[in-house]
Design a protein around this motif. Structure first.
Motif, PDB file in Angstrom:
ATOM      1  N   MET A 124      46.901  46.002  38.268  1.00  0.00           N
ATOM      2  CA  MET A 124      47.144  44.816  39.087  1.00  0.00           C
ATOM      3  C   MET A 124      46.161  44.841  40.258  1.00  0.00           C
ATOM      4  N   VAL A 125      45.453  43.724  40.461  1.00  0.00           N
ATOM      5  CA  VAL A 125      44.495  43.610  41.557  1.00  0.00           C
ATOM      6  C   VAL A 125      44.723  42.283  42.284  1.00  0.00           C
ATOM      7  N   VAL A 164      33.455  43.022  40.507  1.00  0.00           N
ATOM      8  CA  VAL A 164      33.593  43.119  39.057  1.00  0.00           C
ATOM      9  C   VAL A 164      33.022  41.862  38.403  1.00  0.00           C
ATOM     10  N   PRO A 165      32.203  42.021  37.349  1.00  0.00           N
ATOM     11  CA  PRO A 165      31.701  40.844  36.633  1.00  0.00           C
ATOM     12  C   PRO A 165      32.853  39.992  36.086  1.00  0.00           C
ATOM     13  N   LYS A 166      32.692  38.670  36.130  1.00  0.00           N
ATOM     14  CA  LYS A 166      33.739  37.746  35.687  1.00  0.00           C
ATOM     15  C   LYS A 166      34.166  37.972  34.241  1.00  0.00           C
ATOM     16  N   LYS A 167      33.267  38.477  33.409  1.00  0.00           N
ATOM     17  CA  LYS A 167      33.585  38.634  31.987  1.00  0.00           C
ATOM     18  C   LYS A 167      34.764  39.580  31.742  1.00  0.00           C
ATOM     19  N   TYR A 168      35.138  40.386  32.731  1.00  0.00           N
ATOM     20  CA  TYR A 168      36.242  41.333  32.567  1.00  0.00           C
ATOM     21  C   TYR A 168      37.610  40.735  32.900  1.00  0.00           C
ATOM     22  N   PHE A 169      37.637  39.451  33.250  1.00  0.00           N
ATOM     23  CA  PHE A 169      38.890  38.792  33.620  1.00  0.00           C
ATOM     24  C   PHE A 169      39.300  37.764  32.579  1.00  0.00           C
ATOM     25  N   GLY A 229      43.378  35.631  47.105  1.00  0.00           N
ATOM     26  CA  GLY A 229      44.798  35.830  47.386  1.00  0.00           C
ATOM     27  C   GLY A 229      45.656  35.928  46.141  1.00  0.00           C
ATOM     28  N   MET A 230      45.116  35.549  45.003  1.00  0.00           N
ATOM     29  CA  MET A 230      45.868  35.571  43.750  1.00  0.00           C
ATOM     30  C   MET A 230      45.879  36.982  43.156  1.00  0.00           C
ATOM     31  N   SER A 231      47.012  37.374  42.594  1.00  0.00           N
ATOM     32  CA  SER A 231      47.105  38.644  41.869  1.00  0.00           C
ATOM     33  C   SER A 231      46.795  38.391  40.401  1.00  0.00           C
ATOM     34  N   THR A 232      46.116  39.345  39.777  1.00  0.00           N
ATOM     35  CA  THR A 232      45.801  39.258  38.351  1.00  0.00           C
ATOM     36  C   THR A 232      45.708  40.670  37.793  1.00  0.00           C
ATOM     37  N   VAL A 233      45.633  40.760  36.482  1.00  0.00           N
ATOM     38  CA  VAL A 233      45.534  42.063  35.825  1.00  0.00           C
ATOM     39  C   VAL A 233      44.103  42.259  35.356  1.00  0.00           C
ATOM     40  N   LEU A 234      43.552  43.430  35.653  1.00  0.00           N
ATOM     41  CA  LEU A 234      42.205  43.804  35.254  1.00  0.00           C
ATOM     42  C   LEU A 234      42.314  44.984  34.293  1.00  0.00           C
ATOM     43  N   VAL A 241      37.555  42.270  44.218  1.00  0.00           N
ATOM     44  CA  VAL A 241      38.997  42.498  44.117  1.00  0.00           C
ATOM     45  C   VAL A 241      39.429  43.685  44.967  1.00  0.00           C
ATOM     46  N   ASP A 242      40.658  43.609  45.427  1.00  0.00           N
ATOM     47  CA  ASP A 242      41.317  44.711  46.126  1.00  0.00           C
ATOM     48  C   ASP A 242      42.066  45.483  45.045  1.00  0.00           C
ATOM     49  N   LEU A 243      41.709  46.745  44.846  1.00  0.00           N
ATOM     50  CA  LEU A 243      42.314  47.563  43.800  1.00  0.00           C
ATOM     51  C   LEU A 243      43.650  48.172  44.208  1.00  0.00           C
ATOM     52  N   ASN A 244      44.025  48.025  45.480  1.00  0.00           N
ATOM     53  CA  ASN A 244      45.351  48.475  45.900  1.00  0.00           C
ATOM     54  C   ASN A 244      46.385  47.642  45.148  1.00  0.00           C
ATOM     55  N   HIS A 245      47.456  48.266  44.709  1.00  0.00           N
ATOM     56  CA  HIS A 245      48.556  47.506  44.122  1.00  0.00           C
ATOM     57  C   HIS A 245      49.079  46.573  45.213  1.00  0.00           C
ATOM     58  N   PRO A 246      49.511  45.353  44.862  1.00  0.00           N
ATOM     59  CA  PRO A 246      50.010  44.430  45.892  1.00  0.00           C
ATOM     60  C   PRO A 246      51.156  45.000  46.740  1.00  0.00           C
ATOM     61  N   LEU A 247      51.887  45.981  46.224  1.00  0.00           N
ATOM     62  CA  LEU A 247      52.989  46.582  46.992  1.00  0.00           C
ATOM     63  C   LEU A 247      52.604  47.916  47.633  1.00  0.00           C
ATOM     64  N   ALA A 248      51.318  48.291  47.570  1.00  0.00           N
ATOM     65  CA  ALA A 248      50.870  49.529  48.205  1.00  0.00           C
ATOM     66  C   ALA A 248      51.093  49.441  49.712  1.00  0.00           C
TER      67      ALA A 248
END
Length: 162
Positions: free
Chosen positions: A108-109, A80-85, A94-99, A121-128
């Motif tokens: 949550m990614v 994902v391009p940085k401009k979307y964060f 390793g950090m979680s953030t919202v996209l 980014v890993d698009l799986n929810h951190p608790l998946a």
């Protein structure tokens, strides 16, 4: 009054992912969470465990991945391009953030790799893929207003303000 569709339920919860320590808790924030039952505002397994219960009840429930955030998908990675964060310069692997996504709204990614102009980014929810253990205390149940039912979420205390 019992928990059922079109009722607003306020509840405290803590949830752990099998590691013992809670990964989230409403008690730390001090205010219970308020949700409209039947509007898919919480994971299906937790909502199902609440049905038929009354204010004052406290219970524990384990929710399998299929009734929580789903199974992990190994191929669920995206560049994902940085401009979307928000604040991309602060993101590290390793950090979680919202996209913000066009189709699904906020998601949550987990950051996998930070490049000069893109972030993997890993698009799986951190608790998946995890069985979640909840400790729940129902604090209040009330009838939802017609506006809350139409908007499919709680308004006012513990809910959304327009």
């Amino acid at each position: 009054m019992k928990v059922e569709a079109n009722k607003v339920v306020s509840f405290h919860y803590s949830v752990s992912d099998g590691g013992g320590e809670p990964v989230d808790s409403s008690r730390e924030r001090g205010e219970p969470l308020a949700v409209l039952i039947g509007a898919q505002n919480i994971i299906p397994g937790l909502e199902a465990a609440m049905l038929g219960r009354e204010a004052g009840e406290r219970f524990q429930v384990e929710v399998a991945p299929a009734e929580a955030y789903g199974e992990r998908r190994a191929d669920f990675v995206q560049r994902v391009p940085k401009k979307y964060f928000q604040g991309p310069e602060k993101l590290v692997p390793g950090m979680s953030t919202v996209l913000q996504t066009k189709e699904n709204g906020p998601r949550m990614v987990v950051v996998l790799k930070v490049g000069s102009s893109v972030i993997d980014v890993d698009l799986n929810h951190p608790l998946a893929g995890k069985t979640l253990s909840f400790d729940v205390e129902i604090t209040q149940i009330r009838d939802a207003s017609p506006e809350e039912i139409a908007h499919r979420h709680v308004h006012g205390d513990g809910g959304h303000e327009h």
